[in-house]
Design a protein around this motif. Structure first.
Motif, PDB file in Angstrom:
ATOM      1  N   ALA A 113      11.273   1.721  -4.358  1.00 32.60           N
ATOM      2  CA  ALA A 113      10.041   2.169  -3.698  1.00 32.60           C
ATOM      3  C   ALA A 113       9.696   1.273  -2.518  1.00 32.60           C
ATOM      4  N   ILE A 114       9.834  -0.034  -2.682  1.00 28.72           N
ATOM      5  CA  ILE A 114       9.558  -0.973  -1.586  1.00 28.72           C
ATOM      6  C   ILE A 114      10.502  -0.717  -0.422  1.00 28.72           C
ATOM      7  N   SER A 115      11.770  -0.514  -0.734  1.00 26.85           N
ATOM      8  CA  SER A 115      12.778  -0.265   0.298  1.00 26.85           C
ATOM      9  C   SER A 115      12.424   0.976   1.120  1.00 26.85           C
ATOM     10  N   ARG A 116      12.073   2.053   0.451  1.00 28.21           N
ATOM     11  CA  ARG A 116      11.711   3.285   1.178  1.00 28.21           C
ATOM     12  C   ARG A 116      10.422   3.091   1.963  1.00 28.21           C
ATOM     13  N   ALA A 117       9.473   2.311   1.402  1.00 30.28           N
ATOM     14  CA  ALA A 117       8.224   2.049   2.122  1.00 30.28           C
ATOM     15  C   ALA A 117       8.486   1.277   3.410  1.00 30.28           C
ATOM     16  N   MET A 118       9.555   0.487   3.442  1.00 34.26           N
ATOM     17  CA  MET A 118       9.913  -0.261   4.644  1.00 34.26           C
ATOM     18  C   MET A 118      10.772   0.553   5.609  1.00 34.26           C
TER      19      MET A 118
ATOM     20  N   MET B  84      17.524  -4.938 -15.084  1.00 34.40           N
ATOM     21  CA  MET B  84      16.171  -5.209 -14.580  1.00 34.40           C
ATOM     22  C   MET B  84      15.587  -3.896 -14.060  1.00 34.40           C
ATOM     23  N   ALA B  85      15.317  -2.983 -14.989  1.00 33.56           N
ATOM     24  CA  ALA B  85      14.987  -1.609 -14.629  1.00 33.56           C
ATOM     25  C   ALA B  85      13.681  -1.493 -13.850  1.00 33.56           C
ATOM     26  N   ASP B  86      12.641  -2.212 -14.285  1.00 30.52           N
ATOM     27  CA  ASP B  86      11.356  -2.126 -13.592  1.00 30.52           C
ATOM     28  C   ASP B  86      11.470  -2.635 -12.160  1.00 30.52           C
ATOM     29  N   PHE B  87      12.161  -3.760 -12.003  1.00 27.22           N
ATOM     30  CA  PHE B  87      12.358  -4.291 -10.649  1.00 27.22           C
ATOM     31  C   PHE B  87      13.143  -3.307  -9.791  1.00 27.22           C
ATOM     32  N   ALA B  88      14.169  -2.677 -10.366  1.00 31.32           N
ATOM     33  CA  ALA B  88      14.990  -1.741  -9.597  1.00 31.32           C
ATOM     34  C   ALA B  88      14.159  -0.563  -9.099  1.00 31.32           C
TER      35      ALA B  88
ATOM     36  N   GLN C  49      16.758   4.113   3.829  1.00 31.52           N
ATOM     37  CA  GLN C  49      17.157   5.404   3.280  1.00 31.52           C
ATOM     38  C   GLN C  49      17.117   5.387   1.748  1.00 31.52           C
ATOM     39  N   PRO C  50      16.901   6.556   1.113  1.00 30.09           N
ATOM     40  CA  PRO C  50      16.940   6.616  -0.344  1.00 30.09           C
ATOM     41  C   PRO C  50      18.252   6.064  -0.895  1.00 30.09           C
ATOM     42  N   LEU C  51      18.152   5.264  -1.942  1.00 23.58           N
ATOM     43  CA  LEU C  51      19.261   4.636  -2.659  1.00 23.58           C
ATOM     44  C   LEU C  51      19.976   3.546  -1.870  1.00 23.58           C
ATOM     45  N   GLU C  52      19.527   3.259  -0.659  1.00 21.28           N
ATOM     46  CA  GLU C  52      20.152   2.178   0.107  1.00 21.28           C
ATOM     47  C   GLU C  52      19.942   0.836  -0.605  1.00 21.28           C
ATOM     48  N   PHE C  53      18.747   0.623  -1.119  1.00 18.15           N
ATOM     49  CA  PHE C  53      18.499  -0.612  -1.857  1.00 18.15           C
ATOM     50  C   PHE C  53      19.255  -0.635  -3.173  1.00 18.15           C
ATOM     51  N   ILE C  54      19.160   0.431  -3.950  1.00 16.44           N
ATOM     52  CA  ILE C  54      19.726   0.405  -5.295  1.00 16.44           C
ATOM     53  C   ILE C  54      21.242   0.232  -5.237  1.00 16.44           C
ATOM     54  N   ASN C  55      21.892   0.790  -4.216  1.00 17.71           N
ATOM     55  CA  ASN C  55      23.324   0.605  -4.067  1.00 17.71           C
ATOM     56  C   ASN C  55      23.661  -0.848  -3.715  1.00 17.71           C
ATOM     57  N   ALA C  56      22.861  -1.446  -2.851  1.00 17.34           N
ATOM     58  CA  ALA C  56      23.075  -2.858  -2.506  1.00 17.34           C
ATOM     59  C   ALA C  56      22.825  -3.755  -3.717  1.00 17.34           C
TER      60      ALA C  56
ATOM     61  N   VAL D 247       0.846  -1.202   0.000  1.00 21.62           N
ATOM     62  CA  VAL D 247       0.000   0.000   0.000  1.00 21.62           C
ATOM     63  C   VAL D 247       0.880   1.250   0.000  1.00 21.62           C
ATOM     64  N   LYS D 248       1.867   1.286   0.900  1.00 18.89           N
ATOM     65  CA  LYS D 248       2.787   2.433   0.966  1.00 18.89           C
ATOM     66  C   LYS D 248       3.592   2.566  -0.324  1.00 18.89           C
ATOM     67  N   THR D 249       3.990   1.416  -0.893  1.00 22.17           N
ATOM     68  CA  THR D 249       4.774   1.434  -2.121  1.00 22.17           C
ATOM     69  C   THR D 249       3.993   2.042  -3.267  1.00 22.17           C
ATOM     70  N   LEU D 250       2.714   1.659  -3.398  1.00 22.71           N
ATOM     71  CA  LEU D 250       1.877   2.207  -4.469  1.00 22.71           C
ATOM     72  C   LEU D 250       1.700   3.714  -4.334  1.00 22.71           C
ATOM     73  N   ARG D 251       1.733   4.217  -3.106  1.00 25.27           N
ATOM     74  CA  ARG D 251       1.584   5.663  -2.895  1.00 25.27           C
ATOM     75  C   ARG D 251       2.793   6.435  -3.403  1.00 25.27           C
ATOM     76  N   ILE D 252       3.989   5.886  -3.222  1.00 21.32           N
ATOM     77  CA  ILE D 252       5.210   6.675  -3.481  1.00 21.32           C
ATOM     78  C   ILE D 252       5.920   6.289  -4.769  1.00 21.32           C
ATOM     79  N   LYS D 253       5.547   5.175  -5.377  1.00 19.10           N
ATOM     80  CA  LYS D 253       6.341   4.656  -6.491  1.00 19.10           C
ATOM     81  C   LYS D 253       6.475   5.656  -7.637  1.00 19.10           C
ATOM     82  N   ASP D 254       5.383   6.299  -8.022  1.00 19.80           N
ATOM     83  CA  ASP D 254       5.423   7.211  -9.172  1.00 19.80           C
ATOM     84  C   ASP D 254       6.249   8.459  -8.918  1.00 19.80           C
ATOM     85  N   SER D 255       6.531   8.757  -7.656  1.00 16.72           N
ATOM     86  CA  SER D 255       7.322   9.947  -7.340  1.00 16.72           C
ATOM     87  C   SER D 255       8.826   9.669  -7.327  1.00 16.72           C
ATOM     88  N   ILE D 256       9.218   8.420  -7.452  1.00 14.63           N
ATOM     89  CA  ILE D 256      10.635   8.056  -7.367  1.00 14.63           C
ATOM     90  C   ILE D 256      11.258   8.066  -8.760  1.00 14.63           C
TER      91      ILE D 256
END
Length: 323
Positions: free
Chosen positions: A303-308, A294-298, A311-318, A277-286
């Motif tokens: 968005a999922i990472s921030r919803a949980m 795998m661009a769509d998954f990234a 920090q921003p880019l913490e997931f994408i860097n990992a 639910v939180k992810t759907l709220r913020i995904k389009d703003s990211i």
């Protein structure tokens, strides 16, 4: 009056033709579906005899009967009802108490994001590759993820040397996990890449000159002591998670571990649906300036990472480091 077999068969063929060409068409989904264009809604099939689904929007999630969205079922088993009452660290409890993941901070984040992403339909999902020495409970981890997302029989699959049989397996399972891989057929890397990004395949219909067309986009995973897929194209589409051998003093009966999982499963499902639910709220703003293959998954993963709460880019860097 006696109805002769030939007349009966002719009548059935006429009715089938009318249904096929004159009747309305409905898209069939397997386990998950999506509706809406701007305001996306995710539908998750609980596969019970009441035909209930979980409908997830940016406002809330709720359980309802499926009417407009039609799901097909093969070997799927009913999912438990999700709970809204859970500890805020329920996902960490699952990872840390029921798995033996190495390099906790980054691998935990990748695994959590990956699991939540499995509930998002119509996007390519990376291949999950669990590897580690014997006694690391790789099979158990995959069983639990499978039961959490797509409970089916059998829970885990065996690689078939026949490529058409592999295609048919993928047609029947939304999450297809393969256990204890030692060697792989030469065609597997290419088929795995096509399966996660979306593919069409054909197979000759029995006793017929016609073909059966398979079209699917699936969630794939493999486990083994070594990494099963080594081709560059496959590795680009893979998340590698290393697991450690369970120390003797921490070993428990499988029945005890399974009971712990069954206790946490409905709570974890509730947490995942709240996260979506939180992810759907913020995904389009990211927005991400640099996207991997795998661009769509990234993008969804960030968005999922921030919803949980990460920090921003913490997931994408990992994720980039994993690649």
């Amino acid at each position: 009056d006696v109805v002769y077999t030939e007349a009966l068969n002719n009548s059935i063929q006429v009715l089938c033709s009318r249904a096929l060409f004159d009747g309305p068409s409905y898209e069939l989904h397997l386990r998950v579906a999506q509706s809406g264009y701007k305001n996306k809604i995710i539908h998750y099939d609980l596969t019970n005899d009441k035909y209930e689904i979980v409908e997830i929007s940016k406002d809330t999630w709720k359980i309802k009967q499926s009417k407009d969205i039609i799901f097909t079922r093969y070997n799927q088993r009913p999912q438990v009802y999700p709970y809204s009452d859970y500890d805020s660290n329920v996902f960490d409890q699952f990872i840390q108490q029921l798995t033996n993941v190495k390099n906790h901070k980054k691998s935990d984040l990748l695994l959590k994001v990956y699991i939540v992403s499995l509930f998002i339909p119509d996007i390519p999902h990376p291949i999950l590759a669990l590897h580690g020495e014997k006694g690391a409970a790789k099979t158990t981890i995959m069983r639990y993820i499978k039961m959490l997302v797509d409970p089916s029989k059998p829970e885990l699959l065996t690689i078939n040397k026949n490529q058409p049989e592999f295609v048919q397996q993928l047609n029947h399972y939304y999450v297809a996990y393969y256990d204890n891989i030692k060697t792989i057929p030469f065609w597997l890397s290419d088929e795995a890449c096509k399966a996660v990004t979306g593919v069409g395949n054909t197979k000759r219909k029995l006793y017929s000159d016609d073909d059966i067309v398979y079209e699917y986009k699936r969630c794939l995973g493999f486990n083994g002591i070594n990494i099963a897929l080594t081709e560059p194209d496959a590795l680009d589409r893979t998340i590698l998670i290393e697991v450690e051998r369970i120390r003797k003093e921490y070993r428990q009966l499988e029945s005890v571990i399974d009971a712990k999982f069954e206790d946490i499963r409905p709570k974890l499902l509730g947490y995942i649906f709240d996260t979506l639910v939180k992810t759907l709220r913020i995904k389009d703003s990211i927005k991400l300036n640099d996207l991997p293959r795998m661009a769509d998954f990234a993008l969804w993963g960030e968005a999922i990472s921030r919803a949980m709460g990460y920090q921003p880019l913490e997931f994408i860097n990992a994720y980039y480091e994993n690649i």
